[in-house]
Design an enzyme around this catalytic site. Structure first.
Site, mmCIF file in Angstrom:
data_model
loop_
_atom_site.group_PDB
_atom_site.id
_atom_site.type_symbol
_atom_site.label_atom_id
_atom_site.label_comp_id
_atom_site.label_asym_id
_atom_site.label_seq_id
_atom_site.Cartn_x
_atom_site.Cartn_y
_atom_site.Cartn_z
ATOM 1 N N GLY A 1 -8.409 29.863 26.994
ATOM 2 C CA GLY A 1 -7.768 29.589 25.710
ATOM 3 C C GLY A 1 -7.551 30.862 24.918
ATOM 4 N N GLY B 1 -4.341 44.340 4.198
ATOM 5 C CA GLY B 1 -3.238 43.795 4.991
ATOM 6 C C GLY B 1 -2.891 42.392 4.540
ATOM 7 C CB SER B 2 -0.562 40.970 2.416
ATOM 8 O OG SER B 2 0.750 41.492 2.547
ATOM 9 C CB ILE C 1 -4.433 37.750 10.385
ATOM 10 C CG1 ILE C 1 -3.896 37.235 11.732
ATOM 11 C CG2 ILE C 1 -5.954 37.856 10.440
ATOM 12 C CD1 ILE C 1 -4.085 38.193 12.894
ATOM 13 C CD GLU D 1 1.203 44.795 3.111
ATOM 14 O OE1 GLU D 1 1.775 45.750 3.685
ATOM 15 O OE2 GLU D 1 0.503 43.961 3.712
ATOM 16 C CB ALA E 1 -0.346 30.830 20.181
ATOM 17 C CG HIS F 1 13.465 8.212 -0.628
ATOM 18 N ND1 HIS F 1 13.358 9.336 -1.417
ATOM 19 C CD2 HIS F 1 13.102 7.163 -1.419
ATOM 20 C CE1 HIS F 1 12.971 8.971 -2.625
ATOM 21 N NE2 HIS F 1 12.796 7.662 -2.656
#
Length: 471
Positions: A40, A186-187, A190, A209, A324, A450
């Protein structure tokens, strides 16, 4: 003695590798899979799946914090972080076991170890399998080998993770206790997912960032909307900012951040590094082969073939987008091409949806408005806000928007961008539309049920042509 001769050997058992192995077995190939750690791969064990379990817990926590909005009240609401983590690990373990069962059912032979190309013999590729101590456990041969070894978190000089105070995604998923404050470097998807999880679980969160906006691969309007939304929740966001140093204390870290020519020291309990990934190209026996590596990724043709006959690469190892579902589809395309099936289409990366499971969720497919214009298109753009949708209001989720970008000349749907509740499920409608090469006409003629959130997708299309009804 285990069989060592195969039609195909797949190295790596993540969502690219195990899917490729199963598809190969379905097509009658005698298939082996070599996996060094968990079936996996990162996705099932340390990525996509367990993070969604964590985010479900933080979503429940958010709901509990707002029970009054729905007419409920409860006292002394608390959580046990160990149980939250335990549930996430159980989900991962259940799915990893499921992959093991699927491989067995499809008669794929699994080798626990590291696979390394070891030359050729009689037109066959040789692959050596070793255990964790480097001891050889098998010599395998096959006509074709697919490398699907994935990628790992990137490390920056001076910003190395130590697993205690400075975390990668792996440590961030199994906290022993809940930090009161943390800084995310980091933006991208993840970084923002972890920022969202920890914020909803009660931590004080700062995001740094280096680019001029968060979620930099998304449409600019969506990025701006997300920033506003996160800041409203109390998250601190610093863009066009770089981390210049880390000073570790006994149980905290002081981070020096430079932004706009000024430096600021921020002291937090923990730091999460989410600054991209690098391909796992080491120890694969690529030296002396015609396999080309660029920026830690293996160079392939549209069907996964490398420069070396009989050697293929798929998934994160073969470059972006690092998703993935991209790896799985590439695995199928690669195997079907090897099998000689007719009508095998190479993967069109422009039709791969991207999803970020923060709160509010973000999802997109195709070109942003800016990229469409840069590519020379004359565009028609439609937008529809969640506040104009009955289901969104009934759910208590009035915050969000749907944006669609069309080619003004042909009506082709060039891109779709969404932010808000459940947009990661909604985006597939636009992905199907792009795969079918739909124009605005087909989308306008489609009847949407709807009351649903999906009606906003219809309204956004109508809006691009000045025909929106409910806004």
């Amino acid at each position: 003695m285990a069989d060592t001769s195969f039609d195909l050997i797949v190295v790596g058992g993540g969502p690219g590798g195990y899917v490729a192995a199963i598809r190969a077995a379905q097509l009658g190939m005698k298939t082996a899979l070599v996996e060094r750690e968990h079936l996996g791969g990162i996705c099932l064990n340390w990525g996509c799946i367990p993070t969604k379990a964590l985010l479900r817990s933080s979503e429940v926590k958010h709901m509990l914090d707002h029970l009054g909005d729905y007419g409920f009240s409860a006292k002394d609401i608390s959580f046990d972080v160990k149980k939250v983590v335990e549930r996430s690990r159980k989900v991962a373990s259940q799915l990893s076991g499921g992959v093991k069962h699927l491989l067995k059912k499809n008669k794929v032979t699994v080798f626990d170890g590291m696979g390394k190309l070891d030359g050729t013999a009689g037109g066959q590729r040789k692959l050596a399998v070793t255990d964790k101590d480097g001891k050889k456990i098998a010599d395998l041969t096959a006509k074709n080998v697919i490398l699907a070894t994935g990628a790992r978190a990137r490390s920056l000089p001076g910003l190395e993770a130590d697993g205690k105070l400075v975390w990668t995604y792996k440590e961030a998923m199994v906290p022993e206790s809940m930090p009161k404050s943390l800084l995310v470097v980091g933006s991208g998807a993840i970084g923002i997912e972890f920022a969202s999880f920890y914020k909803d679980m009660g931590a004080d969160v700062t995001v740094v960032e280096v680019m001029d906006r968060i979620l930099p691969v998304e449409d600019e309007e969506i990025s701006a909307f997300a920033k506003k939304s996160f800041e409203k929740q109390g998250m601190k966001i610093m863009t066009s900012a770089g981390v210049k140093g880390l000073k570790k204390g006994q149980n905290n870290v002081t981070v020096t951040v430079e932004a706009g020519g000024k430096t600021t020291d921020i002291t937090v309990d923990r730091v999460i590094l989410a600054v991209g990934i690098v391909g796992n190209v080491e120890n694969l026996g690529l030296d002396g082969t015609k396999v080309k590596v660029e920026k830690t990724h293996v160079v392939t043709d549209p069907y996964g073939a490398t420069g070396e006959p009989g050697v293929y690469a798929i998934g994160d190892l073969a470059g972006p987008p690092w998703l993935a579902h991209k790896a799985s589809h590439e695995g199928v395309v690669c195997v079907e091409k090897i099998a000689g099936l007719k009508g095998v289409h190479p993967l069109d990366t422009a039709n791969i949806p991207g999803c970020t499971y923060c709160r509010p969720q973000v999802a997109s497919v195709g070109l942003t408005e800016a990229k469409a214009k840069a590519a020379g298109y004359e565009v028609k753009v439609g937008r529809f806000p969640f506040i104009g949708n009955g289901k969104a209001i009934a759910l208590g989720e009035p915050e969000g928007m749907v944006k669609t970008v069309f080619d003004a000349k042909t009506g082709e749907l060039l891109g779709a961008h969404m932010i808000g509740a459940e947009v990661t499920e909604l985006i597939q409608g636009y992905t199907v539309a792009r795969t079918l090469e739909s124009t605005e006409a087909e989308l306008m003629h489609t009847v949407f049920p709807h009351p649903t959130l999906s009606e906003m997708m219809h309204e956004s299309v109508l809006d691009a042509y000045g025909r929106a009804i409910h806004f």
